[in-house]
Write an enzyme that holds these catalytic residues in place. Structure first.
Site, PDB file in Angstrom:
ATOM      1  N   HIS A  79     -23.770 -68.520 -11.911  1.00  0.00           N
ATOM      2  CA  HIS A  79     -25.184 -68.450 -12.261  1.00  0.00           C
ATOM      3  C   HIS A  79     -25.945 -69.588 -11.595  1.00  0.00           C
ATOM      4  O   HIS A  79     -25.452 -70.713 -11.512  1.00  0.00           O
ATOM      5  CB  HIS A  79     -25.363 -68.568 -13.777  1.00  0.00           C
ATOM      6  CG  HIS A  79     -25.159 -67.281 -14.506  1.00  0.00           C
ATOM      7  ND1 HIS A  79     -26.197 -66.572 -15.059  1.00  0.00           N
ATOM      8  CD2 HIS A  79     -24.036 -66.572 -14.773  1.00  0.00           C
ATOM      9  CE1 HIS A  79     -25.731 -65.486 -15.640  1.00  0.00           C
ATOM     10  NE2 HIS A  79     -24.413 -65.465 -15.482  1.00  0.00           N
ATOM     11  N   GLU A  88     -28.449 -60.558 -11.452  1.00  0.00           N
ATOM     12  CA  GLU A  88     -29.377 -60.721 -12.563  1.00  0.00           C
ATOM     13  C   GLU A  88     -30.661 -61.375 -12.054  1.00  0.00           C
ATOM     14  O   GLU A  88     -30.616 -62.277 -11.220  1.00  0.00           O
ATOM     15  CB  GLU A  88     -28.762 -61.633 -13.646  1.00  0.00           C
ATOM     16  CG  GLU A  88     -27.506 -61.112 -14.294  1.00  0.00           C
ATOM     17  CD  GLU A  88     -27.797 -60.198 -15.474  1.00  0.00           C
ATOM     18  OE1 GLU A  88     -28.991 -60.007 -15.803  1.00  0.00           O
ATOM     19  OE2 GLU A  88     -26.823 -59.675 -16.042  1.00  0.00           O
TER      20      GLU A  88
END
Length: 337
Positions: free
Chosen positions: A41, A110
């Protein structure tokens, strides 16, 4: 080919810093886990208490401190922040350094990780096509001496990955829907999905799609690894086991509730509004080790061969020692591996 039964550990890079994660990987190996997977991430789900160490150097540090466990990403997106050729080079290097121990898990991404960087965030069909093309390019770079590739989204000219492992790094595709699952069956070495959703999703949609993909490419039913990231919260005290899930409440948000959110502060705000029962809904929450084994067995009965356990608590050393001592032996006694 027989896929071995494996039990792994999810080292949550959204919750812990790099030094902690390396220590947890070492302890996971010591406690008998077979694999360690890290997320990739740029930003975490939660602003307060969140972390986001870069996966590539983290995998290198984990590999240097361990000797046996498989190491992989669950999952990395090789289509926006990274050019797929850069990922091909990075994982080839990791494969040379740690032969037979590195897995590249990929997904479509994402908004949380890409929009903040000013990158375009297209609709799901384009994200899927980008992932598909990136895999083709990485495979070409790993197998060819001089590669010229002209795709819709990516291209290279006279490119060579000079340091390549003798054994190709396997690619696992993370999927929550039939299209990406079908692609995994067609082209990947493994399929990754996550637990805690409607059982019909796995039995009636994802696993049939995986079989369709395998059949379309004339591959055997056991040609690829099937990895389930199993969310568990185990503690002798029920209230503690339940409260541990609070940090991961964003996982309980519906796709519509978190669609397009790229700010961890906003994600945290929405997650904070959830009652604890809903925050815990994605997790197997129990004080009883036998109850954990019974709940976990549902995924093994579906045919998943690689279970990677994600505990939501802040005391990961306690989790690794308890799960390694009390749950893994029960699973191996019952299912082998």
């Amino acid at each position: 080919m027989t896929i071995p039964l494996r039990f792994g550990y999810k080292a949550s890079a959204e919750q812990f810093g790099p030094s902690q994660l390396v220590d947890y990987a070492v302890l996971a190996e010591e406690m008998g886990f077979d694999s360690v997977f890290v997320s990739d991430h740029f930003q975490p789900w939660m602003h307060e208490g969140g972390h986001a160490p870069a996966a590539l150097p983290l995998l290198g540090a984990m590999g240097a401190q361990t000797s046996r466990v498989l190491l992989g990403t669950s999952v990395l997106t090789p289509t926006f922040r990274y050019h797929p050729a850069v990922i091909a080079q990075a994982f080839a290097t990791l494969g040379v350094m740690f032969p037979g121990r590195v897995i590249l898990g990929v997904g479509t991404g994402e908004a949380l990780n890409e929009v903040t960087l000013g990158l375009d965030w297209p609709d799901p069909p384009e994200r899927f096509q980008r992932l598909k093309e990136s895999i083709a390019l990485m495979e070409a770079l790993w197998s060819g001496e001089r590669v010229t590739y002209e795709g819709t989204y990516y291209s290279v000219t006279d490119a060579t990955v000079y340091d390549r492992p003798e054994q190709k790094v396997p690619i696992y595709i993370g999927a929550a829907g039939p299209a990406a699952t079908r692609l995994a069956g067609r082209v990947a070495d493994g399929f990754i999905t996550t637990s805690g959703k409607d059982p019909a999703l796995y039995a009636d949609k994802l696993l049939p799609a995986l079989r369709e993909g395998l059949e379309k490419s004339e591959r055997a039913a056991d040609a690829i690894d099937t990895l389930m990231e199993v969310k568990v919260s185990y503690h002798p005290d029920r209230d503690t086991a339940l409260e541990k899930t609070r940090f991961w409440a964003p996982l309980a948000l519906t796709p519509e509730e978190k669609m397009g959110i790229h700010d961890p502060i906003e994600m945290q705000r929405r997650a904070a509004e959830l009652p604890i029962e809903r925050a815990a809904s994605r997790f197997i929450v129990s004080t009883d080790p036998d109850e954990h084994v019974e709940s976990i067995s549902r995924y093994l009965d579906l045919g998943f061969r690689h279970l990677v356990f994600h505990d939501p608590g802040h005391d990961q050393e306690e989790f690794l020692r308890m799960y390694g001592a009390e749950i893994l032996p029960r699973l191996r006694a019952r299912f082998g591996g």
